[in-house]
Design a protein around this motif. Structure first.
Motif, PDB file in Angstrom:
ATOM      1  N   ASP A 102       0.352  -1.568  -0.157  1.00  0.00           N
ATOM      2  CA  ASP A 102       0.015  -0.207  -0.293  1.00  0.00           C
ATOM      3  C   ASP A 102       1.033   1.528  -0.494  1.00  0.00           C
ATOM      4  O   ASP A 102       0.121   2.295  -0.249  1.00  0.00           O
ATOM      5  CB  ASP A 102      -1.128   0.154   1.558  1.00  0.00           C
TER       6      ASP A 102
ATOM      7  N   VAL B 214       5.400   2.826   5.357  1.00  0.00           N
ATOM      8  CA  VAL B 214       3.793   3.512   6.826  1.00  0.00           C
ATOM      9  C   VAL B 214       5.607   4.088   7.583  1.00  0.00           C
ATOM     10  O   VAL B 214       6.260   3.622   8.111  1.00  0.00           O
ATOM     11  CB  VAL B 214       3.898   2.443   7.060  1.00  0.00           C
TER      12      VAL B 214
ATOM     13  N   ALA C 254       1.195   5.859  -2.034  1.00  0.00           N
ATOM     14  CA  ALA C 254       1.336   6.727  -1.012  1.00  0.00           C
ATOM     15  C   ALA C 254       2.054   6.400   0.362  1.00  0.00           C
ATOM     16  O   ALA C 254       2.878   5.450   0.532  1.00  0.00           O
ATOM     17  CB  ALA C 254      -0.223   5.785  -0.357  1.00  0.00           C
TER      18      ALA C 254
ATOM     19  N   GLN D 258       2.052   6.833   5.299  1.00  0.00           N
ATOM     20  CA  GLN D 258       1.080   7.132   6.573  1.00  0.00           C
ATOM     21  C   GLN D 258       1.675   7.034   7.002  1.00  0.00           C
ATOM     22  O   GLN D 258       3.383   6.649   7.090  1.00  0.00           O
ATOM     23  CB  GLN D 258       0.798   5.455   6.867  1.00  0.00           C
TER      24      GLN D 258
ATOM     25  N   LYS E 171      -2.658   9.733   6.850  1.00  0.00           N
ATOM     26  CA  LYS E 171      -2.773   8.760   5.747  1.00  0.00           C
ATOM     27  C   LYS E 171      -2.683  10.253   3.785  1.00  0.00           C
ATOM     28  O   LYS E 171      -3.206  10.794   4.100  1.00  0.00           O
ATOM     29  CB  LYS E 171      -3.915   8.080   5.095  1.00  0.00           C
TER      30      LYS E 171
ATOM     31  N   TRP F  71      -2.070  10.245  -0.126  1.00  0.00           N
ATOM     32  CA  TRP F  71      -1.951   9.625  -1.503  1.00  0.00           C
ATOM     33  C   TRP F  71      -1.094  10.483  -2.468  1.00  0.00           C
ATOM     34  O   TRP F  71      -1.303  11.624  -2.813  1.00  0.00           O
ATOM     35  CB  TRP F  71      -2.823   9.140  -2.259  1.00  0.00           C
TER      36      TRP F  71
END
Length: 382
Positions: free
Chosen positions: A152, A155, A179, A181, A187, A189
């Motif tokens: 994703d 992070v 993306a 975090q 979060k 994008w």
């Protein structure tokens, strides 16, 4: 529900969202809204391919069968929604056939294509505090004391004992998106041709500041109530946005003379050298880079943020505006042989995972362009 409808068409709804959309469609008035929205926004990518009844049904059944192994509950909602969609497709097909009925077939001009242009993908360049660069993509594996990447994105971990700010940069090249975090749970994008500067970890109780150096980014901000009341702010070259906890989109490309900020929900305050304004949901601010003037208008929010869900939602966009968006995603350049054609308007919802040729064919069948030529990374619109 516009967001749910578009996510459904992109086969991107969760089980809970299928449930909500199905319950919403039980209302006859909502069914009418659903049909009207599909015909107004999606027919260009379907009807102009001259679909017939059987093809429409096959398309919906194919989508349903993809989820046949994911549980009967979700499958039930798929059938319920798809039954309505089939009717919309058949109506759209009838409309297309009636409005283009002629005794002689329309001959489309030949297109010169020397290579296939594939869509963009998840990729980024992570620049660390020491200046070294890390290439990130769907296959790469990266892990540090403070962060790691997955399918994703990347992070960052929260470190409440941190007392100093160290910064990373995430740069998205043309033909990419990614993306991340942040350490506070926010979060982000990032769209093609975008660069973001941000702390590796925030300091508890102090303002949470990031900088959108250029490009486009969508933020879902962790509420200030979870961070001792500390505000979150996004700085660009000419404005600063302060939020408590909200979702919004900023578009600030270097080659465009405007900075657009679109609020999805919550509330944000915009500060420039000349003006101070607050945005409410479904509003967009437009900052003129040359004059510093700031205006606020109401917009169709999901058309502005659909890029993060794998869609191009073009609503009353000129061909020039559309080609600018496509050039970033497909990493190509466009030339118009007829300058007047740049101003022609197009409406449609298209998937970002299509090849450029598929996108151009949809636009071509609206008769907005006569022909096109693909030569390496140059597209000539004729």
């Amino acid at each position: 529900m516009k967001q749910y409808i578009l996510k459904y068409l992109n086969d991107n709804l969760t089980d809970e969202e299928y449930n909500e959309l199905s319950l919403w469609l039980k209302n006859p008035e909502n069914k009418k809204k659903f049909k009207k929205f599909i015909q107004a926004n999606y027919n260009l990518s379907l009807a102009f391919n001259k679909i017939d009844d059987s093809e429409a049904l096959k398309k919906v059944k194919s989508t349903i069968e993809k989820h046949n192994k994911k549980g009967t509950r979700k499958l039930y909602y798929k059938y319920a929604i798809a039954a309505i969609l089939v009717g919309v497709l058949l109506t759209t097909t009838l409309f297309f056939n009636v409005t283009t009925n002629t005794n002689t077939p329309i001959e489309q001009p030949a297109h010169k294509i020397t290579n296939t242009v594939t869509p963009g993908e998840a990729k980024a360049i992570l620049t660390l505090e020491n200046g070294s660069d890390i290439i990130l993509n769907e296959k790469s594996k990266y892990e540090s004391q403070n962060s790691k990447n997955n399918s994703d994105g990347i992070v960052y971990n929260n470190n409440p004992e941190n007392n100093s700010l160290e910064f990373n940069y995430l740069t998205i090249p043309r033909g990419g998106q990614y993306a991340l975090q942040l350490s506070d749970g926010t979060k982000v994008w990032l769209n093609s041709e975008t660069k973001l500067k941000y702390p590796i970890t925030f300091i508890e109780g102090q303002p949470r500041d990031v900088e959108l150096i250029y490009g486009e980014a969508y933020f879902e901000v962790s509420p200030s109530s979870k961070h001792q009341g500390s505000l979150f702010s996004v700085k660009t070259k000419l404005q600063e946005i302060q939020v408590l906890g909200t979702a919004f989109n900023i578009k600030a490309y270097q080659d465009e003379n405007q900075i657009q900020t679109t609020l999805v929900h919550g509330k944000v305050a915009l500060n420039t050298e000349k003006e101070h304004k607050q945005l409410s949901p479904n509003q967009q601010s437009v900052l003129n880079k040359e004059t510093g003037d700031l205006i606020v208008k109401k917009v169709d929010v999901y058309s502005e943020i659909s890029w993060k869900d794998g869609l191009f939602s073009f609503k009353s966009k000129s061909l020039k505006e559309i080609m600018t968006v496509l050039s970033r995603w497909y990493n190509i350049e466009f030339n118009f042989e007829d300058i007047d054609s740049e101003k022609l308007m197009f409406n449609g919802v298209l998937k970002k995972n299509q090849s450029l040729e598929e996108i151009l064919e949809v636009i071509n069948k609206t008769n907005l362009i006569n022909a096109y030529e693909i030569n390496d990374n140059i597209i000539i619109i004729k």
